[in-house]
Design a protein around this motif. Structure first.
Motif, PDB file in Angstrom:
ATOM      1  N   PHE A  11    -108.673  57.685 -67.363  1.00  0.00           N
ATOM      2  CA  PHE A  11    -109.560  56.946 -68.669  1.00  0.00           C
ATOM      3  C   PHE A  11    -109.692  57.855 -69.751  1.00  0.00           C
ATOM      4  N   PRO A  13    -112.349  58.339 -72.720  1.00  0.00           N
ATOM      5  CA  PRO A  13    -113.912  58.130 -72.938  1.00  0.00           C
ATOM      6  C   PRO A  13    -114.136  57.438 -74.272  1.00  0.00           C
ATOM      7  N   TYR A  22    -114.814  52.932 -73.241  1.00  0.00           N
ATOM      8  CA  TYR A  22    -113.419  53.321 -72.420  1.00  0.00           C
ATOM      9  C   TYR A  22    -112.276  52.483 -72.153  1.00  0.00           C
ATOM     10  N   TYR A  24    -109.165  52.276 -69.831  1.00  0.00           N
ATOM     11  CA  TYR A  24    -108.610  52.688 -68.584  1.00  0.00           C
ATOM     12  C   TYR A  24    -107.123  52.693 -68.213  1.00  0.00           C
TER      13      TYR A  24
END
Length: 240
Positions: A11, A13, A22, A24
């Motif tokens: 991920f 941030p 975030y 992913y």
């Protein structure tokens, strides 16, 4: 910088200044999938730069957790196919018709169509409001589907939430990971508070998954216990 959650999941941030969520990345043997498209093309470019630095390919799919600008305004810059719930696409088609000037943004805010916090962050992210590009997703989901990435599966399911009625949840059974986006937050486009019935439904829905890790839109990953403790604490406050 890209962070490693498991051998399969990474991920990027979020960033508070412009409310970047975030992002992913789920890495399969044959293809990969990203969760959320970010709030601008620059957000996407940063994400893809980090993927390249780690030797990862760009995602074949990008899944949207809900329609809000910080999760969708980068969609025009992503590679591969984009996936959203039917309700998300309905809202994005509406937002496509919005005019992006500070005056029009203030007018929408006054009418309750948008909120001050979003407008403030948009003005920070976009030096030129003319750079804003809103498009719907390529693929609309009405019900649960499963995507095989090779060695790992992603189960996508639209479900109501306390944050937005168009929420899309992603579950990765091999990793026991549940991605919820902002779904466990209050509805800031409503009264900014939790609806008790919607919260009860959300708790029951989330509890039904066999997960150990809980991924959210604007904070670090949580354990199952941390996630459920948080939800029950919000329910206690609503019930007072």
């Amino acid at each position: 910088m890209l962070k490693k959650l498991t051998e399969r999941i990474y991920f990027l941030p979020g960033e508070k200044r412009t409310d970047r969520p975030y992002l992913y990345y789920i890495n399969g043997d044959t293809m990969s999938l990203a969760v959320d498209a970010g709030n601008s093309k620059w957000h996407v470019e940063k994400f893809y730069h980090e993927l390249k630095e780690h030797g990862f390919r760009k995602p074949a799919y990008t899944v949207l957790t809900h329609w809000h600008w910080d999760h969708t305004f980068g969609m025009h810059a992503v590679t591969g196919k984009t996936i959203a719930s039917v309700l998300t696409n309905q809202k994005l088609r509406e937002v496509q018709n919005w005019e992006w000037t500070e005056q029009k943004m203030r007018e929408r805010e006054e009418r309750g169509e948008d909120i001050a916090f979003c407008n403030q962050c948009i003005l920070c992210e976009y030096e030129n409001l003319g750079d804003i590009t809103v498009i719907p997703a390529d693929i609309e989901l009405k019900e649960k589907v499963e995507i095989n990435l090779g060695g790992i599966h992603c189960v996508l399911e639209p479900h109501d939430s306390t944050h937005s009625r168009d929420s899309l949840f992603l579950y990765i059974p091999e990793e026991k990971v549940l991605v919820v986006g902002d779904s466990d937050c209050e509805d800031y486009y409503g009264d900014g508070k939790y609806d008790r019935d919607r919260l009860l439904d959300l708790i029951a829905y989330i509890k039904s998954f066999d997960f150990t890790t809980y991924l959210i839109g604007h904070d670090v990953p949580r354990s199952r216990k941390e996630a459920m403790d948080f939800l029950h604490s919000q329910l206690e406050m609503v019930s007072v």
